[in-house]
Write a protein that holds these residues in place. Structure first.
Motif, PDB file in Angstrom:
ATOM      1  N   TYR A  14       0.820  -1.203   0.000  1.00  0.00           N
ATOM      2  CA  TYR A  14       0.000   0.000   0.000  1.00  0.00           C
ATOM      3  C   TYR A  14       0.862   1.264   0.000  1.00  0.00           C
ATOM      4  CZ  TYR A  14       0.888   0.613   4.990  1.00  0.00           C
ATOM      5  OH  TYR A  14       1.486   0.818   6.212  1.00  0.00           O
ATOM      6  N   ALA A  15       0.210   2.357  -0.370  1.00  0.00           N
ATOM      7  CA  ALA A  15       0.801   3.696  -0.264  1.00  0.00           C
ATOM      8  C   ALA A  15      -0.228   4.580   0.421  1.00  0.00           C
ATOM      9  CB  ALA A  15       1.149   4.245  -1.635  1.00  0.00           C
ATOM     10  N   LEU A  16       0.224   5.407   1.329  1.00  0.00           N
ATOM     11  CA  LEU A  16      -0.674   6.219   2.146  1.00  0.00           C
ATOM     12  C   LEU A  16      -0.290   7.685   2.013  1.00  0.00           C
ATOM     13  CD1 LEU A  16      -2.860   6.299   4.397  1.00  0.00           C
ATOM     14  CD2 LEU A  16      -1.008   6.022   6.026  1.00  0.00           C
ATOM     15  N   GLY A  17      -1.262   8.508   1.662  1.00  0.00           N
ATOM     16  CA  GLY A  17      -1.061   9.954   1.600  1.00  0.00           C
ATOM     17  C   GLY A  17      -1.894  10.617   2.671  1.00  0.00           C
ATOM     18  N   GLN A  18      -1.241  11.344   3.562  1.00  0.00           N
ATOM     19  CA  GLN A  18      -1.957  11.965   4.671  1.00  0.00           C
ATOM     20  C   GLN A  18      -1.962  13.473   4.542  1.00  0.00           C
ATOM     21  OE1 GLN A  18       0.063  10.337   8.117  1.00  0.00           O
ATOM     22  NE2 GLN A  18      -1.638   8.928   8.424  1.00  0.00           N
ATOM     23  N   HIS A  19      -2.994  14.078   5.082  1.00  0.00           N
ATOM     24  CA  HIS A  19      -3.168  15.532   5.148  1.00  0.00           C
ATOM     25  C   HIS A  19      -3.101  16.177   3.767  1.00  0.00           C
ATOM     26  CE1 HIS A  19      -2.987  15.173   9.464  1.00  0.00           C
ATOM     27  NE2 HIS A  19      -1.820  14.557   9.364  1.00  0.00           N
ATOM     28  N   ALA A  64       2.673   3.352  -4.839  1.00  0.00           N
ATOM     29  CA  ALA A  64       2.296   1.978  -4.505  1.00  0.00           C
ATOM     30  C   ALA A  64       2.930   0.982  -5.474  1.00  0.00           C
ATOM     31  CB  ALA A  64       0.778   1.836  -4.521  1.00  0.00           C
ATOM     32  N   ALA A  65       3.021   1.352  -6.751  1.00  0.00           N
ATOM     33  CA  ALA A  65       3.663   0.470  -7.735  1.00  0.00           C
ATOM     34  C   ALA A  65       5.158   0.363  -7.465  1.00  0.00           C
ATOM     35  CB  ALA A  65       3.413   0.991  -9.143  1.00  0.00           C
ATOM     36  N   ALA A  66       5.776   1.473  -7.063  1.00  0.00           N
ATOM     37  CA  ALA A  66       7.206   1.435  -6.732  1.00  0.00           C
ATOM     38  C   ALA A  66       7.444   0.585  -5.480  1.00  0.00           C
ATOM     39  CB  ALA A  66       7.735   2.847  -6.521  1.00  0.00           C
ATOM     40  N   ASN A  67       6.533   0.665  -4.506  1.00  0.00           N
ATOM     41  CA  ASN A  67       6.648  -0.174  -3.318  1.00  0.00           C
ATOM     42  C   ASN A  67       6.505  -1.648  -3.666  1.00  0.00           C
ATOM     43  OD1 ASN A  67       6.920   2.095  -1.770  1.00  0.00           O
ATOM     44  ND2 ASN A  67       4.816   2.113  -1.054  1.00  0.00           N
ATOM     45  N   ALA A  68       5.589  -1.963  -4.578  1.00  0.00           N
ATOM     46  CA  ALA A  68       5.399  -3.352  -4.988  1.00  0.00           C
ATOM     47  C   ALA A  68       6.617  -3.865  -5.743  1.00  0.00           C
ATOM     48  CB  ALA A  68       4.153  -3.478  -5.855  1.00  0.00           C
ATOM     49  N   ASN A  69       7.211  -3.008  -6.548  1.00  0.00           N
ATOM     50  CA  ASN A  69       8.407  -3.402  -7.289  1.00  0.00           C
ATOM     51  C   ASN A  69       9.579  -3.633  -6.351  1.00  0.00           C
ATOM     52  OD1 ASN A  69      10.212  -3.929  -9.302  1.00  0.00           O
ATOM     53  ND2 ASN A  69      10.293  -1.844 -10.075  1.00  0.00           N
ATOM     54  N   TYR A  70       9.713  -2.804  -5.340  1.00  0.00           N
ATOM     55  CA  TYR A  70      10.841  -2.911  -4.413  1.00  0.00           C
ATOM     56  C   TYR A  70      10.653  -4.053  -3.412  1.00  0.00           C
ATOM     57  CZ  TYR A  70      14.319  -1.564  -0.970  1.00  0.00           C
ATOM     58  OH  TYR A  70      15.375  -1.577  -0.102  1.00  0.00           O
ATOM     59  N   SER A  74       7.768  -7.301  -8.158  1.00  0.00           N
ATOM     60  CA  SER A  74       6.696  -7.626  -9.096  1.00  0.00           C
ATOM     61  C   SER A  74       6.723  -6.681 -10.286  1.00  0.00           C
ATOM     62  CB  SER A  74       5.346  -7.540  -8.394  1.00  0.00           C
ATOM     63  OG  SER A  74       5.143  -6.229  -7.925  1.00  0.00           O
ATOM     64  N   ASN A  75       6.129  -7.141 -11.379  1.00  0.00           N
ATOM     65  CA  ASN A  75       6.069  -6.373 -12.609  1.00  0.00           C
ATOM     66  C   ASN A  75       4.827  -5.486 -12.583  1.00  0.00           C
ATOM     67  OD1 ASN A  75       6.551  -5.420 -15.119  1.00  0.00           O
ATOM     68  ND2 ASN A  75       6.204  -7.350 -16.189  1.00  0.00           N
ATOM     69  N   GLU A  76       4.909  -4.318 -13.233  1.00  0.00           N
ATOM     70  CA  GLU A  76       3.787  -3.377 -13.208  1.00  0.00           C
ATOM     71  C   GLU A  76       2.587  -3.880 -14.000  1.00  0.00           C
ATOM     72  OE1 GLU A  76       5.483   0.211 -14.648  1.00  0.00           O
ATOM     73  OE2 GLU A  76       6.409   0.714 -12.729  1.00  0.00           O
ATOM     74  N   SER A  77       2.809  -4.768 -14.968  1.00  0.00           N
ATOM     75  CA  SER A  77       1.685  -5.261 -15.768  1.00  0.00           C
ATOM     76  C   SER A  77       0.811  -6.239 -14.982  1.00  0.00           C
ATOM     77  CB  SER A  77       2.205  -5.934 -17.032  1.00  0.00           C
ATOM     78  OG  SER A  77       3.021  -7.033 -16.685  1.00  0.00           O
ATOM     79  N   ASN A  78       1.305  -6.758 -13.848  1.00  0.00           N
ATOM     80  CA  ASN A  78       0.533  -7.705 -13.040  1.00  0.00           C
ATOM     81  C   ASN A  78      -0.179  -7.044 -11.864  1.00  0.00           C
ATOM     82  OD1 ASN A  78       1.483  -9.805 -14.648  1.00  0.00           O
ATOM     83  ND2 ASN A  78       3.297 -10.058 -13.385  1.00  0.00           N
ATOM     84  N   LEU A  79      -0.105  -5.729 -11.753  1.00  0.00           N
ATOM     85  CA  LEU A  79      -0.664  -5.042 -10.582  1.00  0.00           C
ATOM     86  C   LEU A  79      -2.119  -4.639 -10.814  1.00  0.00           C
ATOM     87  CD1 LEU A  79       2.299  -2.731  -9.587  1.00  0.00           C
ATOM     88  CD2 LEU A  79       1.670  -4.928  -8.632  1.00  0.00           C
ATOM     89  N   VAL A  80      -2.912  -4.771  -9.754  1.00  0.00           N
ATOM     90  CA  VAL A  80      -4.325  -4.384  -9.769  1.00  0.00           C
ATOM     91  C   VAL A  80      -4.584  -3.577  -8.503  1.00  0.00           C
ATOM     92  CG1 VAL A  80      -6.679  -5.252  -9.618  1.00  0.00           C
ATOM     93  CG2 VAL A  80      -5.055  -6.379 -11.088  1.00  0.00           C
ATOM     94  N   ILE A  81      -5.380  -2.511  -8.621  1.00  0.00           N
ATOM     95  CA  ILE A  81      -5.751  -1.718  -7.447  1.00  0.00           C
ATOM     96  C   ILE A  81      -6.823  -2.509  -6.702  1.00  0.00           C
ATOM     97  CG2 ILE A  81      -6.614   0.495  -6.630  1.00  0.00           C
ATOM     98  CD1 ILE A  81      -4.319   1.128  -8.458  1.00  0.00           C
ATOM     99  N   SER A  82      -6.452  -3.138  -5.590  1.00  0.00           N
ATOM    100  CA  SER A  82      -7.418  -3.979  -4.883  1.00  0.00           C
ATOM    101  C   SER A  82      -8.273  -3.172  -3.917  1.00  0.00           C
ATOM    102  CB  SER A  82      -6.702  -5.106  -4.140  1.00  0.00           C
ATOM    103  OG  SER A  82      -5.840  -4.574  -3.168  1.00  0.00           O
TER     104      SER A  82
END
Length: 164
Positions: A14-19, A64-70, A74-82
């Motif tokens: 996940y990625a979280l943006g606050q305020h 969030a995609a950069a977090n998943a890659n790191y 994982s590859n960006e083509s396999n990512l889905v916003i759950s």
């Protein structure tokens, strides 16, 4: 068959943006459009939508995609916003001067946005040999957490003043 055990693997990041200075209602209008879509489709939708809320959400999707890659490699083509959710944050208050020495409060609403990305190429459960998992857990439990403290005597070991 009795010696097999299922182990859960982390497939979501996940990625979280606050305020973020925007009302939660306006951000929800955009987040509802991208929930459940693929990563590439989400980027196209967010770049073409005419709302102000798209830019901070686009930054969070990139993060969030950069977090998943790191984290999961994982590859960006396999990512889905759950999951994508918007919750209300604190309202910053300002005072606007008015006539006759009075003042009105202006409330600037903020919101917190959470984007959860799931890799669909990974399985959620991994089959592990039961005896191997017991051996690994015993090794982890026997590891010493604390190291003994060694006191250094400055006067007998040479100390600071002997160095030239």
């Amino acid at each position: 068959m009795l010696n097999k055990k299922l182990k859960k693997i982390k497939t979501e990041v996940y990625a979280l943006g606050q305020h973020i200075s925007m009302s939660a209602h306006k951000a929800r209008r955009v987040v509802d459009q991208i929930r459940g879509r693929s990563y590439e489709e989400t980027l196209m939708i967010l770049e073409l939508m005419p709302y102000r809320a798209c830019y901070p959400i686009l930054k969070l999707v990139y993060s969030a995609a950069a977090n998943a890659n790191y984290n999961m490699d994982s590859n960006e083509s396999n990512l889905v916003i759950s999951k994508a959710q918007v919750s209300e944050g604190t309202a910053t208050k300002k005072l606007k001067p008015r006539a006759r020495g009075r003042s009105f409060t202006i409330k600037r609403p903020t919101c917190h946005i959470t984007i959860v990305v799931k890799d669909i190429s990974l399985d959620e459960y991994l089959e592990v040999d039961f005896l191997d998992s017991l051996r690994c857990s015993k090794k982890l439990k026997s590891k010493n957490k604390y190291t003994p403290m060694v006191y250094q005597d400055m006067y007998t070991n040479g100390g600071v003043w002997d160095k030239k």
